[in-house]
Design a protein around this motif. Structure first.
Motif, PDB file in Angstrom:
ATOM      1  N   GLN A  50      -4.231  -6.662  -3.960  1.00 39.76           N
ATOM      2  CA  GLN A  50      -3.886  -5.545  -3.084  1.00 39.76           C
ATOM      3  C   GLN A  50      -3.525  -4.307  -3.899  1.00 39.76           C
ATOM      4  OE1 GLN A  50      -4.225  -5.963   0.201  1.00 39.76           O
ATOM      5  NE2 GLN A  50      -3.720  -3.841   0.686  1.00 39.76           N
ATOM      6  N   ARG A  94      -5.691  -0.813  -4.008  1.00 40.45           N
ATOM      7  CA  ARG A  94      -5.085   0.463  -3.612  1.00 40.45           C
ATOM      8  C   ARG A  94      -5.102   1.471  -4.764  1.00 40.45           C
ATOM      9  NH1 ARG A  94      -4.312   1.974   1.621  1.00 40.45           N
ATOM     10  NH2 ARG A  94      -2.864   3.724   1.690  1.00 40.45           N
ATOM     11  N   ASP A  98       0.827  -1.206   0.000  1.00 45.71           N
ATOM     12  CA  ASP A  98       0.000   0.000   0.000  1.00 45.71           C
ATOM     13  C   ASP A  98       0.862   1.258   0.000  1.00 45.71           C
ATOM     14  OD1 ASP A  98      -2.313  -1.505  -0.010  1.00 45.71           O
ATOM     15  OD2 ASP A  98      -2.744  -1.207   2.119  1.00 45.71           O
ATOM     16  N   ARG A  99       1.884   1.296   0.843  1.00 41.39           N
ATOM     17  CA  ARG A  99       2.761   2.468   0.900  1.00 41.39           C
ATOM     18  C   ARG A  99       3.492   2.669  -0.425  1.00 41.39           C
ATOM     19  NH1 ARG A  99       3.506   0.213   5.957  1.00 41.39           N
ATOM     20  NH2 ARG A  99       5.550  -0.648   5.443  1.00 41.39           N
ATOM     21  N   ASP A 123       1.025   4.095  -2.994  1.00 38.94           N
ATOM     22  CA  ASP A 123       0.778   5.502  -2.668  1.00 38.94           C
ATOM     23  C   ASP A 123       1.945   6.390  -3.096  1.00 38.94           C
ATOM     24  OD1 ASP A 123      -1.630   4.706  -1.534  1.00 38.94           O
ATOM     25  OD2 ASP A 123      -0.918   4.913   0.537  1.00 38.94           O
TER      26      ASP A 123
END
Length: 90
Positions: free
Chosen positions: A68, A72, A31-32, A35
């Motif tokens: 995932q 995201r 996720d990071r 982002d």
């Protein structure tokens, strides 16, 4: 699902697959990573290519990672997903 075609432009990041120190998929880091790429202005993401760690993943891990990333990204940019596998597990 839209297909990548000649109208694609910009930078498509070739993203790594994050793992924990124990060797498991690190979905929080995923996720990071997504982002950060989006914040930096990536036009699209490329995951599970043939030259990196993707061939080491089993089918469930590849599906979990892909899910995932897609969750995201949430449709904000295209995601190109590698689907090749060099061999069956031994």
């Amino acid at each position: 699902m839209p297909r990548l075609d000649a109208t694609a432009s910009g930078v498509y990041v070739i993203a790594p697959t994050p793992f924990t120190e124990a060797g498991a998929l690190d979905l929080a880091s995923t996720d990071r990573m997504v982002d950060a790429y989006l914040a930096a202005g990536a036009s699209g993401l490329t995951i599970l290519g043939i030259m990196g760690e993707a061939p080491k993943l089993d089918a469930a891990e590849a599906l979990a990672f892909t899910g995932q990333v897609l969750k995201r990204v949430a449709g904000r940019v295209p995601v190109v997903v590698g689907v090749s596998s060099p061999a069956s597990p031994a």
